[in-house]
Design a protein around this motif. Structure first.
Motif, PDB file in Angstrom:
ATOM      1  N   LEU A   6       0.877  -1.166   0.000  1.00 20.12           N
ATOM      2  CA  LEU A   6       0.000   0.000   0.000  1.00 20.12           C
ATOM      3  C   LEU A   6       0.914   1.215   0.000  1.00 20.12           C
ATOM      4  CD1 LEU A   6      -2.668   1.510   0.244  1.00 20.12           C
ATOM      5  CD2 LEU A   6      -2.632   1.024   2.706  1.00 20.12           C
ATOM      6  N   SER A   7       0.766   2.066  -1.012  1.00 20.70           N
ATOM      7  CA  SER A   7       1.684   3.193  -1.187  1.00 20.70           C
ATOM      8  C   SER A   7       0.994   4.538  -0.998  1.00 20.70           C
ATOM      9  CB  SER A   7       2.295   3.152  -2.586  1.00 20.70           C
ATOM     10  OG  SER A   7       3.104   2.015  -2.725  1.00 20.70           O
ATOM     11  N   PHE A   8       1.789   5.465  -0.495  1.00 23.17           N
ATOM     12  CA  PHE A   8       1.378   6.854  -0.283  1.00 23.17           C
ATOM     13  C   PHE A   8       2.476   7.767  -0.815  1.00 23.17           C
ATOM     14  CE2 PHE A   8      -0.492   4.271   3.026  1.00 23.17           C
ATOM     15  CZ  PHE A   8      -1.801   4.688   3.056  1.00 23.17           C
ATOM     16  N   THR A  14       2.326   7.080   5.510  1.00 26.28           N
ATOM     17  CA  THR A  14       2.660   5.651   5.498  1.00 26.28           C
ATOM     18  C   THR A  14       2.813   5.164   6.937  1.00 26.28           C
ATOM     19  OG1 THR A  14       3.797   5.883   3.370  1.00 26.28           O
ATOM     20  CG2 THR A  14       4.294   3.907   4.667  1.00 26.28           C
ATOM     21  N   ALA A  15       3.542   5.914   7.754  1.00 22.30           N
ATOM     22  CA  ALA A  15       3.745   5.534   9.157  1.00 22.30           C
ATOM     23  C   ALA A  15       2.436   5.545   9.935  1.00 22.30           C
ATOM     24  CB  ALA A  15       4.766   6.468   9.803  1.00 22.30           C
ATOM     25  N   ARG A  16       1.576   6.522   9.652  1.00 22.47           N
ATOM     26  CA  ARG A  16       0.280   6.584  10.337  1.00 22.47           C
ATOM     27  C   ARG A  16      -0.565   5.357  10.009  1.00 22.47           C
ATOM     28  NH1 ARG A  16      -5.013   9.425   9.392  1.00 22.47           N
ATOM     29  NH2 ARG A  16      -5.944   9.507  11.449  1.00 22.47           N
ATOM     30  N   MET A  17      -0.605   4.984   8.726  1.00 26.23           N
ATOM     31  CA  MET A  17      -1.392   3.813   8.341  1.00 26.23           C
ATOM     32  C   MET A  17      -0.762   2.528   8.886  1.00 26.23           C
ATOM     33  SD  MET A  17      -4.239   2.940   7.029  1.00 26.23           S
ATOM     34  CE  MET A  17      -4.841   4.248   5.999  1.00 26.23           C
ATOM     35  N   TYR A  18       0.546   2.490   9.017  1.00 20.82           N
ATOM     36  CA  TYR A  18       1.206   1.342   9.644  1.00 20.82           C
ATOM     37  C   TYR A  18       0.664   1.141  11.060  1.00 20.82           C
ATOM     38  CZ  TYR A  18       4.703  -1.383  12.100  1.00 20.82           C
ATOM     39  OH  TYR A  18       5.319  -2.328  12.871  1.00 20.82           O
ATOM     40  N   GLU A  19       0.574   2.212  11.821  1.00 18.45           N
ATOM     41  CA  GLU A  19       0.048   2.122  13.181  1.00 18.45           C
ATOM     42  C   GLU A  19      -1.402   1.646  13.185  1.00 18.45           C
ATOM     43  OE1 GLU A  19       0.611   5.745  15.353  1.00 18.45           O
ATOM     44  OE2 GLU A  19       2.752   5.818  14.860  1.00 18.45           O
ATOM     45  N   ILE A  20      -2.205   2.152  12.254  1.00 14.32           N
ATOM     46  CA  ILE A  20      -3.611   1.738  12.167  1.00 14.32           C
ATOM     47  C   ILE A  20      -3.700   0.249  11.852  1.00 14.32           C
ATOM     48  CG2 ILE A  20      -5.724   1.974  10.783  1.00 14.32           C
ATOM     49  CD1 ILE A  20      -4.964   5.012  10.549  1.00 14.32           C
ATOM     50  N   PHE A  21      -2.920  -0.217  10.884  1.00 13.04           N
ATOM     51  CA  PHE A  21      -2.925  -1.643  10.540  1.00 13.04           C
ATOM     52  C   PHE A  21      -2.469  -2.480  11.732  1.00 13.04           C
ATOM     53  CE2 PHE A  21      -2.746  -2.122   5.642  1.00 13.04           C
ATOM     54  CZ  PHE A  21      -3.767  -1.211   5.494  1.00 13.04           C
ATOM     55  N   THR A  28       2.064  -6.243   9.397  1.00 14.38           N
ATOM     56  CA  THR A  28       2.554  -5.418   8.302  1.00 14.38           C
ATOM     57  C   THR A  28       3.970  -4.950   8.592  1.00 14.38           C
ATOM     58  OG1 THR A  28       1.981  -3.532   6.889  1.00 14.38           O
ATOM     59  CG2 THR A  28       1.611  -3.260   9.228  1.00 14.38           C
ATOM     60  N   LYS A  29       4.662  -4.561   7.541  1.00 21.58           N
ATOM     61  CA  LYS A  29       6.014  -4.018   7.642  1.00 21.58           C
ATOM     62  C   LYS A  29       6.091  -2.769   6.785  1.00 21.58           C
ATOM     63  CE  LYS A  29       8.216  -8.549   7.808  1.00 21.58           C
ATOM     64  NZ  LYS A  29       9.152  -9.438   7.115  1.00 21.58           N
ATOM     65  N   ILE A  30       6.957  -1.859   7.170  1.00 16.65           N
ATOM     66  CA  ILE A  30       7.297  -0.743   6.298  1.00 16.65           C
ATOM     67  C   ILE A  30       8.509  -1.190   5.492  1.00 16.65           C
ATOM     68  CG2 ILE A  30       8.133   1.626   6.179  1.00 16.65           C
ATOM     69  CD1 ILE A  30       6.514   2.221   8.702  1.00 16.65           C
ATOM     70  N   GLY A  42       8.806   6.286  -1.629  1.00 14.85           N
ATOM     71  CA  GLY A  42       9.939   5.386  -1.465  1.00 14.85           C
ATOM     72  C   GLY A  42       9.730   4.292  -0.446  1.00 14.85           C
ATOM     73  N   ILE A  43       8.720   4.451   0.408  1.00 17.63           N
ATOM     74  CA  ILE A  43       8.381   3.379   1.344  1.00 17.63           C
ATOM     75  C   ILE A  43       6.901   3.053   1.230  1.00 17.63           C
ATOM     76  CG2 ILE A  43      10.267   3.836   2.964  1.00 17.63           C
ATOM     77  CD1 ILE A  43       8.215   5.228   4.792  1.00 17.63           C
ATOM     78  N   SER A  44       6.576   1.812   1.537  1.00 15.99           N
ATOM     79  CA  SER A  44       5.193   1.338   1.460  1.00 15.99           C
ATOM     80  C   SER A  44       4.928   0.391   2.618  1.00 15.99           C
ATOM     81  CB  SER A  44       4.964   0.566   0.149  1.00 15.99           C
ATOM     82  OG  SER A  44       5.100   1.390  -0.968  1.00 15.99           O
ATOM     83  N   LEU A  45       3.665   0.065   2.798  1.00 18.16           N
ATOM     84  CA  LEU A  45       3.288  -0.981   3.744  1.00 18.16           C
ATOM     85  C   LEU A  45       3.222  -2.292   2.997  1.00 18.16           C
ATOM     86  CD1 LEU A  45       0.417   0.641   5.805  1.00 18.16           C
ATOM     87  CD2 LEU A  45       2.864   0.633   6.256  1.00 18.16           C
TER      88      LEU A  45
END
Length: 86
Positions: A6-8, A14-21, A28-30, A42-45
């Motif tokens: 999942l890309s932003f 990206t970090a905010r959605m990581y916490e939500i997931f 999940t991983k970044i 450059g980074i995704s979940l």
């Protein structure tokens, strides 16, 4: 190897959605976004496809302004095949 990213356009989102997931029980991983995707900051979940339905629901419930989309990634080693799936 197959997985979903999942890309932003924003590392912060990206970090905010990581916490939500993570708080919702989706393992999940970044990760670095594969070059073949040619999108984002450059980074995704990264997560397994079995969590796709739950991930879509969370993405809809907590919309991010820099959302790009979901991509299915296949391959590894010498390169990846990336297909947009939403």
């Amino acid at each position: 190897m197959e997985f979903i990213i999942l890309s932003f356009r924003s590392r912060n989102q990206t970090a905010r959605m990581y916490e939500i997931f993570a708080n919702s029980g989706i393992p999940t991983k970044i990760v670095n976004t594969p070059r073949e995707a040619n999108v984002g900051c450059g980074i995704s979940l990264r997560f397994d496809e079995i969590y796709m339905q739950q991930a879509r629901q969370l993405a809809n419930r907590y919309p991010q302004s820099t959302y790009i989309g979901f991509f299915k990634v296949s391959g590894g080693g010498r390169g990846f095949s990336v297909k947009r799936i939403g």
